[in-house]
Design a protein around this motif. Structure first.
Motif, short mmCIF file in Angstrom:
data_model
loop_
_atom_site.label_atom_id
_atom_site.label_comp_id
_atom_site.label_asym_id
_atom_site.label_seq_id
_atom_site.Cartn_x
_atom_site.Cartn_y
_atom_site.Cartn_z
N SER A 73 7.71 65.44 63.68
CA SER A 73 8.17 64.70 64.85
C SER A 73 7.78 63.23 64.74
N ARG A 74 8.40 62.42 65.57
CA ARG A 74 8.06 60.99 65.59
C ARG A 74 6.58 60.82 65.96
N THR A 75 6.08 61.65 66.86
CA THR A 75 4.67 61.58 67.24
C THR A 75 3.77 61.81 66.02
N ASP A 76 4.11 62.80 65.21
CA ASP A 76 3.33 63.09 64.00
C ASP A 76 3.45 61.96 62.97
N ILE A 77 4.66 61.42 62.83
CA ILE A 77 4.87 60.31 61.90
C ILE A 77 4.03 59.11 62.33
N ARG A 78 4.04 58.83 63.63
CA ARG A 78 3.28 57.70 64.16
C ARG A 78 1.78 57.89 63.90
N ALA A 79 1.26 59.07 64.20
CA ALA A 79 -0.17 59.34 64.01
C ALA A 79 -0.56 59.20 62.54
#
Length: 147
Positions: free
Chosen positions: A65-71
């Motif tokens: 997810s974008r959240t995981d990519i960001r982290a």
């Protein structure tokens, strides 16, 4: 095998068609934005080019997810990728329709003090982009060593 890959990336298959207007230029702007965000080590800006449910697959990593990519990028930008920049050389753009494209790039990570990315820092990448409300966004990304 690599010569077949090279031939394939040089000429689109017959089921693709050009997108009218400046479709390819608009797609390339996504790569410019991602590269600028990387050079600034800005994970928030970096993921603005990704959809919420985008996926990224890299050697040893699946970011669903974008959240995981960001982290992941935030951690990398404060750690091993701090001060680096990413170079994307688009090799092929294939439009599946007016709103979906597959892009192949040769991408390299250049670290501080390097004139260019080291040979082992180059990757071949496949990107799937889709147009959302007129804006191209990354749906999926996969890379592997260019070796």
């Amino acid at each position: 095998m690599s010569s077949n890959l090279h031939q394939h990336t040089e000429s689109p298959t017959s089921d693709t068609r050009p997108v009218p207007g400046d479709g390819e230029r608009a797609l390339r702007a996504v790569f410019d934005a991602v590269s600028r965000a990387w050079a600034d080590n800005d994970a928030d800006l970096f993921v603005q080019s990704y959809t919420d449910d985008a996926t990224a697959i890299l050697p040893g990593y699946h970011l669903p997810s974008r959240t995981d990519i960001r982290a992941s990028m935030a951690a990398a930008f404060t750690g091993p990728l701090k001060g680096s920049r990413r170079i994307h050389m688009v090799q092929n753009v294939r439009f599946l329709n007016d709103d979906i494209a597959i892009v192949i790039s040769r991408s390299g990570t250049q670290f501080p003090g390097e004139a260019e990315p080291a040979p082992e820092q180059w990757a071949l990448a496949t990107w799937v982009l889709a147009r959302h409300a007129g804006k191209w966004l990354i749906e999926a990304y996969h890379d592997c060593p260019a070796g």
